[in-house]
Design a protein around this motif. Structure first.
Motif, PDB file in Angstrom:
ATOM      1  N   LEU A   1       0.836  -1.195   0.000  1.00  0.00           N
ATOM      2  CA  LEU A   1       0.000   0.000   0.000  1.00  0.00           C
ATOM      3  C   LEU A   1       0.873   1.248   0.000  1.00  0.00           C
ATOM      4  CD1 LEU A   1      -2.335  -1.307   2.780  1.00  0.00           C
ATOM      5  CD2 LEU A   1      -3.207  -0.612   0.574  1.00  0.00           C
TER       6      LEU A   1
ATOM      7  N   GLY B   1     -10.640  -5.762   1.060  1.00  0.00           N
ATOM      8  CA  GLY B   1     -10.167  -5.492  -0.289  1.00  0.00           C
ATOM      9  C   GLY B   1      -9.922  -4.033  -0.608  1.00  0.00           C
ATOM     10  N   GLN B   2     -10.036  -3.177   0.394  1.00  0.00           N
ATOM     11  CA  GLN B   2      -9.847  -1.741   0.185  1.00  0.00           C
ATOM     12  C   GLN B   2      -8.642  -1.235   0.971  1.00  0.00           C
ATOM     13  OE1 GLN B   2     -11.877   0.031  -1.994  1.00  0.00           O
ATOM     14  NE2 GLN B   2     -12.647  -2.033  -2.411  1.00  0.00           N
ATOM     15  N   GLY B   3      -8.193  -0.030   0.624  1.00  0.00           N
ATOM     16  CA  GLY B   3      -7.182   0.619   1.431  1.00  0.00           C
ATOM     17  C   GLY B   3      -7.822   1.238   2.661  1.00  0.00           C
ATOM     18  N   PRO B   4      -7.036   1.519   3.678  1.00  0.00           N
ATOM     19  CA  PRO B   4      -7.574   2.166   4.883  1.00  0.00           C
ATOM     20  C   PRO B   4      -8.146   3.544   4.573  1.00  0.00           C
ATOM     21  CG  PRO B   4      -5.402   1.220   5.313  1.00  0.00           C
ATOM     22  CD  PRO B   4      -5.615   1.162   3.831  1.00  0.00           C
ATOM     23  N   GLU B   5      -9.250   3.862   5.238  1.00  0.00           N
ATOM     24  CA  GLU B   5      -9.899   5.168   5.100  1.00  0.00           C
ATOM     25  C   GLU B   5      -9.795   5.907   6.433  1.00  0.00           C
ATOM     26  OE1 GLU B   5     -11.429   4.982   1.071  1.00  0.00           O
ATOM     27  OE2 GLU B   5     -11.557   6.616   2.528  1.00  0.00           O
TER      28      GLU B   5
ATOM     29  N   GLN C   1     -10.729  -0.055   7.500  1.00  0.00           N
ATOM     30  CA  GLN C   1     -10.363  -0.757   6.281  1.00  0.00           C
ATOM     31  C   GLN C   1     -11.392  -1.829   5.966  1.00  0.00           C
ATOM     32  OE1 GLN C   1      -6.569  -2.865   6.242  1.00  0.00           O
ATOM     33  NE2 GLN C   1      -6.377  -2.599   4.037  1.00  0.00           N
TER      34      GLN C   1
ATOM     35  N   PHE D   1      -4.721   6.571   1.362  1.00  0.00           N
ATOM     36  CA  PHE D   1      -4.189   5.305   0.898  1.00  0.00           C
ATOM     37  C   PHE D   1      -4.735   4.929  -0.469  1.00  0.00           C
ATOM     38  CE2 PHE D   1      -1.889   3.188   4.349  1.00  0.00           C
ATOM     39  CZ  PHE D   1      -2.192   4.006   5.414  1.00  0.00           C
ATOM     40  N   GLY D   2      -3.910   4.209  -1.224  1.00  0.00           N
ATOM     41  CA  GLY D   2      -4.402   3.508  -2.394  1.00  0.00           C
ATOM     42  C   GLY D   2      -5.039   2.195  -1.965  1.00  0.00           C
ATOM     43  N   THR D   3      -5.570   1.439  -2.946  1.00  0.00           N
ATOM     44  CA  THR D   3      -6.214   0.169  -2.618  1.00  0.00           C
ATOM     45  C   THR D   3      -5.232  -0.986  -2.606  1.00  0.00           C
ATOM     46  OG1 THR D   3      -6.837  -0.044  -4.923  1.00  0.00           O
ATOM     47  CG2 THR D   3      -8.510   0.818  -3.419  1.00  0.00           C
ATOM     48  N   GLY D   4      -3.969  -0.715  -2.965  1.00  0.00           N
ATOM     49  CA  GLY D   4      -2.940  -1.717  -2.813  1.00  0.00           C
ATOM     50  C   GLY D   4      -2.679  -2.554  -4.045  1.00  0.00           C
TER      51      GLY D   4
END
Lengths: 113, 119
Positions: free
Chosen positions: A89, B40-44, B37, A103-106
């Motif tokens: 990430l 399947g997503q990045g942390p928000e 989080q 953050f990006g989604t990785g």
């Protein structure tokens, strides 16, 4: 609002190969960029922090670059190993984004023995 | 401690139940962040503290979410009347930039997270 994109979403490579992960962001007024590694069911492990005034940082087999003006960063992994398999990430911090990291989604990396 | 510690690691809550998630930051770290989080997503981003002051809570999704850090160390994230969409991993991070405020030296260190499942 800052948008962070990571390409590719998933990557599978044979052991020993060199690889590049990409991160792009829309607002270049950032304080820094941080690359993290996340193993399944685990928290985030900090790999590298690049300050906005820096162009790159290196740690072992990892090298991260930052081109702030174009809104891009790359993470280069040399001589990949099965233990490198994880989600990577990138996160941009501060500046116009305020007191937070976006953050990006990785990128999910699998290194095949 | 050596790192950021979060508890519990796993929490299953019935819909409508209140939950409290705890974060012990690295000793002496001034800044503390909460992130959510989804799978399947990045942390928000949820919220940010500098010492005991909550400087940014713009990411809290509703007024059912509340965070506090009364003595500038341990923080608690409380979710009232949990709903299924609250199911996620809640991550806490701490940082100690030399100048004390968010700047280019701010490097976040994350805990293992609390996985919340609302059934």
């Amino acid at each position: 609002k800052q948008e962070v994109t990571q390409i590719p979403a998933a990557l599978s490579v044979p052991e020993g190969e060199n690889l590049v992960l990409n991160c792009s962001f829309t607002d270049s007024a950032i304080y820094n960029l941080q690359w993290f590694r996340q193993d399944p069911g685990k928290g985030l492990t900090s790999l590298l922090l690049i300050q906005s005034s820096q162009r790159e940082q290196t740690s072992g087999r990892l090298n991260a670059s930052l081109d702030k003006s174009s809104g891009r960063s790359t993470l280069y992994i040399a001589a990949s190993q099965p233990g490198d398999s994880a989600t990577y990430l990138c996160a941009v911090g501060g500046g116009n984004t305020g007191n937070q990291f976006y953050f990006g989604t990785g990128t999910s990396l699998t290194v095949i023995p | 401690g050596a790192g950021v510690s979060q508890s519990p690691r796993y929490k299953v809550a019935k819909r409508g139940q209140d939950v409290a998630l705890r974060c012990d930051p690295i000793s002496g770290h001034v800044s503390l962040f909460w992130y959510q989080q989804a799978l399947g997503q990045g942390p928000e981003f949820l919220t940010y503290f500098q010492n005991e002051a909550q400087l940014d809570k713009s990411g809290l999704p509703s007024d059912r979410f509340f965070a506090e850090r009364p003595e500038g160390s341990v923080s608690t994230l409380k979710i009232q009347r949990t709903q299924q969409e609250d199911s996620a991993v809640y991550l806490c991070a701490s940082s100690s930039p030399p100048e004390g405020f968010f700047n280019m030296n701010t490097e976040a260190f994350f805990g293992q997270g609390t996985r919340l499942t609302v059934v």
